[in-house]
Each structure stands twice: as C-alpha cells, then as structure tokens.
Design a protein around this motif. Structure first.
Motif, PDB file in Angstrom:
ATOM      1  N   GLY A 100       0.971  -1.190   0.174  1.00  0.00           N
ATOM      2  CA  GLY A 100       0.027   0.110   0.182  1.00  0.00           C
ATOM      3  C   GLY A 100       0.951   1.231   0.080  1.00  0.00           C
ATOM      4  O   GLY A 100       2.080   1.038  -0.217  1.00  0.00           O
ATOM      5  N   SER A 101       0.141   2.354   0.220  1.00  0.00           N
ATOM      6  CA  SER A 101       0.977   3.777   0.344  1.00  0.00           C
ATOM      7  C   SER A 101       2.241   3.599   1.198  1.00  0.00           C
ATOM      8  O   SER A 101       3.204   4.069   0.931  1.00  0.00           O
ATOM      9  CB  SER A 101       0.453   4.902   0.484  1.00  0.00           C
ATOM     10  OG  SER A 101      -0.385   4.640   1.484  1.00  0.00           O
ATOM     11  N   GLU A 108       5.173   1.156  -0.059  1.00  0.00           N
ATOM     12  CA  GLU A 108       5.512   1.832  -1.081  1.00  0.00           C
ATOM     13  C   GLU A 108       6.633   3.022  -0.729  1.00  0.00           C
ATOM     14  O   GLU A 108       7.739   3.034  -1.247  1.00  0.00           O
ATOM     15  CB  GLU A 108       4.584   2.568  -2.095  1.00  0.00           C
ATOM     16  CG  GLU A 108       5.272   2.901  -3.255  1.00  0.00           C
ATOM     17  CD  GLU A 108       4.203   3.703  -4.552  1.00  0.00           C
ATOM     18  OE1 GLU A 108       4.018   3.151  -5.441  1.00  0.00           O
ATOM     19  OE2 GLU A 108       3.403   4.514  -3.846  1.00  0.00           O
ATOM     20  N   ARG A 151       2.543  -1.835  -5.854  1.00  0.00           N
ATOM     21  CA  ARG A 151       1.476  -0.977  -5.575  1.00  0.00           C
ATOM     22  C   ARG A 151       0.354  -0.932  -6.708  1.00  0.00           C
ATOM     23  O   ARG A 151       0.810  -0.059  -7.762  1.00  0.00           O
ATOM     24  CB  ARG A 151       1.528   0.192  -5.007  1.00  0.00           C
ATOM     25  CG  ARG A 151       0.314   0.868  -4.456  1.00  0.00           C
ATOM     26  CD  ARG A 151       0.574   2.326  -3.743  1.00  0.00           C
ATOM     27  NE  ARG A 151      -0.458   2.846  -3.197  1.00  0.00           N
ATOM     28  CZ  ARG A 151      -0.408   4.017  -3.133  1.00  0.00           C
ATOM     29  NH1 ARG A 151       0.609   5.120  -3.446  1.00  0.00           N
ATOM     30  NH2 ARG A 151      -1.656   5.050  -2.880  1.00  0.00           N
ATOM     31  N   GLN A 197      -3.664   9.241  -6.788  1.00  0.00           N
ATOM     32  CA  GLN A 197      -4.302   8.216  -5.794  1.00  0.00           C
ATOM     33  C   GLN A 197      -4.261   8.483  -4.268  1.00  0.00           C
ATOM     34  O   GLN A 197      -4.770   7.724  -3.515  1.00  0.00           O
ATOM     35  CB  GLN A 197      -4.253   6.661  -6.330  1.00  0.00           C
ATOM     36  CG  GLN A 197      -2.876   6.238  -5.902  1.00  0.00           C
ATOM     37  CD  GLN A 197      -2.819   4.815  -6.374  1.00  0.00           C
ATOM     38  OE1 GLN A 197      -2.373   4.725  -7.525  1.00  0.00           O
ATOM     39  NE2 GLN A 197      -2.842   3.802  -5.551  1.00  0.00           N
ATOM     40  N   LYS A 212      -4.934   6.010  -1.363  1.00  0.00           N
ATOM     41  CA  LYS A 212      -5.855   4.989  -1.595  1.00  0.00           C
ATOM     42  C   LYS A 212      -4.864   3.771  -2.262  1.00  0.00           C
ATOM     43  O   LYS A 212      -4.101   4.006  -2.900  1.00  0.00           O
ATOM     44  CB  LYS A 212      -6.696   5.452  -2.652  1.00  0.00           C
ATOM     45  CG  LYS A 212      -7.860   6.455  -2.180  1.00  0.00           C
ATOM     46  CD  LYS A 212      -9.053   6.488  -2.999  1.00  0.00           C
ATOM     47  CE  LYS A 212      -9.849   7.673  -2.716  1.00  0.00           C
ATOM     48  NZ  LYS A 212     -10.368   8.289  -3.755  1.00  0.00           N
ATOM     49  N   ASN A 213      -5.575   2.388  -1.911  1.00  0.00           N
ATOM     50  CA  ASN A 213      -4.866   1.288  -2.199  1.00  0.00           C
ATOM     51  C   ASN A 213      -6.119   0.461  -2.744  1.00  0.00           C
ATOM     52  O   ASN A 213      -7.079   0.852  -2.470  1.00  0.00           O
ATOM     53  CB  ASN A 213      -4.221   0.503  -0.859  1.00  0.00           C
ATOM     54  CG  ASN A 213      -3.163   1.545  -0.536  1.00  0.00           C
ATOM     55  OD1 ASN A 213      -2.310   2.097  -1.127  1.00  0.00           O
ATOM     56  ND2 ASN A 213      -3.212   1.405   0.871  1.00  0.00           N
ATOM     57  N   ARG A 214      -5.673  -0.411  -3.790  1.00  0.00           N
ATOM     58  CA  ARG A 214      -6.599  -1.292  -4.152  1.00  0.00           C
ATOM     59  C   ARG A 214      -5.793  -2.958  -4.168  1.00  0.00           C
ATOM     60  O   ARG A 214      -4.718  -3.071  -4.123  1.00  0.00           O
ATOM     61  CB  ARG A 214      -7.359  -1.297  -5.680  1.00  0.00           C
ATOM     62  CG  ARG A 214      -6.319  -1.187  -6.619  1.00  0.00           C
ATOM     63  CD  ARG A 214      -7.144  -1.417  -8.094  1.00  0.00           C
ATOM     64  NE  ARG A 214      -6.195  -1.109  -9.115  1.00  0.00           N
ATOM     65  CZ  ARG A 214      -5.371  -2.404  -9.652  1.00  0.00           C
ATOM     66  NH1 ARG A 214      -5.746  -3.387  -9.285  1.00  0.00           N
ATOM     67  NH2 ARG A 214      -4.616  -1.848 -10.723  1.00  0.00           N
TER      68      ARG A 214
END
Ligand code: URA
Length: 291
Positions: A131-132, A135, A172, A181, A184-186
C-alpha cells in the motif's frame, strides 16, 4: 567401557530437558554427523529413540518435578549458508525489479516493494500487495495492517526479524493513472499477481521455510490458485511446492472487522502453524481468546 555415541547424545539431551531447554541449535556439520550415526545399525537392546521423542525421566525427580517438553533439534545455518541465501534472494530482487511482465501491464506503479526478513526463516508470511506506506518505505507490512501483523508475530513468541514477509504482487496497484491516488490502495487483480508470483515462489524455494501463511483471500488465490472464501479454506493445510501452507484472514480484515470471534480464528490458525513447525506453545498462548 565407553558409551555408544547415541547414548551420550541422549544423556546430554535428557540433561538439557531437565534444565528446561526445549530447543537445541546445531550446525549443519553436527546434523550430518548425527545423520551418519543414526544410519548405523542400532544395538539391539537399546534402539536409539528419535531425537524429538518425549521420554519419561525417572532421574532426579526432586530437582525437576515439572514435566518438560522434549527438546527439538533445529539446524542453525552457518554464516556462509545465510550469506548464500541472502545472495540468492538479492538476485531474485534484481530480476523482479527489471521484470517486463508487471511493467507491461501498465496497471502497477513503478516502485517495487520486494520482501523483508530472515533468509533462513521457518515461517514465510505472504500478503497481497504494498500500500502507500509500504511503497514509501519500500518494505512490506509497515502500515496499520503491518503493525497488527507485528503484534500477532510477537504473540507467537517471535520477532519480525525471525520471519520472512513477502507480497504476492510486488508493486502497488494503480488507481486510475496512479497520479492522483493519494493514500488509496486496491487489491491486485489476477493478472497482476500472475506477473509477480514466480518471484515469490523462487523466494520460498531459497528460504525453504517449514510453513507458509497466506494472509487473506487474495494471497490465497495468487499463491494456491484457489478462489472462494478464506473461511472455507482456513483451519487445514494446503501445499505449495511441497511446503505446508495455512490460509488465514488478512490483518486489514481484522482492522475492519473488530469482532473477537474473527481474531480468535486467526489466533487458532497461528496455533495450528506453531504446532506444525514444532514451536513451543505455552498454556497462556493456548488460552488467548479462549471462550
Ligand atoms: N497489505 C498487504 O497485503 N501487504 C502489505 O505489504 C501491506 C498491506
């Protein structure tokens, strides 16, 4: 008359057991020597017991009334073996960093977050994707889910440095063009996982852990090719390349769903793993979350 070597060894192990020691680390050379001893025919009157066998100890009951778990024998890697595994992992990292398949998709961000941990770990945890926070730090599981994972690891009697943590997708996933983004993660899509899974399998081949834990349904799907609910796949053993794999809920799920019943299930899965890899389990650990 001198005692046979196996008897000297058994006597030594009994002494260690009486002192409360339940693990003994051996160099590879010692393991090889023991294997050679073990393969010799045993004297008929006193066949050698397996090293992990629990034996009753009639000697010195006064000094040690409480039953102690039998010692298990683990192989301590030599520094050269550790360095060799680390070098192999570094080579995988270099190939993953420049791999074409994940970049060609255009749906993953540029920064690779490889993996972290002990090249000689008994346990490998596999999550879904960075995720952020991951990363930014270039390290898996350092955000809120990572902090919960750390707590689970400590409750098992381990430290983060004892284990190895990887993700089924090493980049990511982008949302939109990835430019806006924010935090925000996906989850990674199947083709995004497919573009990285070969590296995860190679890491596991180098490490040769005693067990793997797939954290959540996405890791389960990417690693084992099984879709469906985590609840239907947890609580028993799967296999990947001959290594046992347990499936459990992702820490993020626990953060979203604070129900004690769900935390208890994850803890039951961890107890199953600890037993599988012959880690000592205390009564206190067994009773965490007991009803
Ligand atoms: N969730 C994951 O699955 N992996 C990470 O590294 C962080 C959060």
């Amino acid at each position: 008359m001198s005692l046979p070597s196996t008897q000297i060894l058994l006597r030594y192990l009994e002494e260690q057991k009486e002192r409360g020691k339940n693990r003994i680390w051996l160099t590879q050379e010692a393991v090889d020597t023991l294997r050679a001893l073990h393969s010799r025919p045993a004297a008929p009157a006193t066949p050698p017991a397996p090293l992990t066998q629990s034996k009753s100890t009639p000697a010195t009951p006064k000094s040690n009334p409480a039953p102690q778990p039998a010692p298990t024998v683990s192989t301590a890697p030599s520094p050269a073996q550790n360095a060799d595994k680390q070098a192999q992992l570094d080579a995988i990292r270099t190939r993953a960093e420049s791999a074409e398949a994940p970049r060609a998709l255009g749906t993953l961000r540029d920064t690779m977050v490889f993996a972290v941990g002990n090249p000689n770990a008994d346990l490998v945890f596999v999550g879904e994707a960075p995720g952020s926070e991951e990363e930014r730090n270039r390290e898996p599981f350092v955000g809120p889910a990572g902090q919960l994972l750390d707590k689970i690891i400590v409750a098992m009697g381990l430290q983060r440095a004892d284990i190895y943590i990887s993700n089924i997708c090493k980049f990511r996933p982008k949302i939109g063009d990835g430019q806006h983004q924010g935090m925000k993660n996906r989850k990674p899509e199947p083709q995004e996982m497919d573009s990285c899974v070969e590296f995860v399998r190679e890491e596991i081949q180098v490490i040769q852990p005693k067990a793997i834990i797939a954290l959540g349904g996405t890791a389960m799907e990417g690693l084992l090719g099984i879709s469906g609910s985590v609840s239907s796949q947890r609580g028993f053993w799967h296999q990947l390349d001959g290594i046992p794999v347990a499936v459990t809920y992702h820490p993020s799920y626990l953060l979203r769903n604070a129900a004690v019943s769900e935390k208890r299930k994850v803890w039951e899965d961890m107890l199953m793993v600890m037993e599988k890899i012959a880690m000592p389990v205390s009564e206190k650990q067994r009773r965490f979350f007991s009803k």
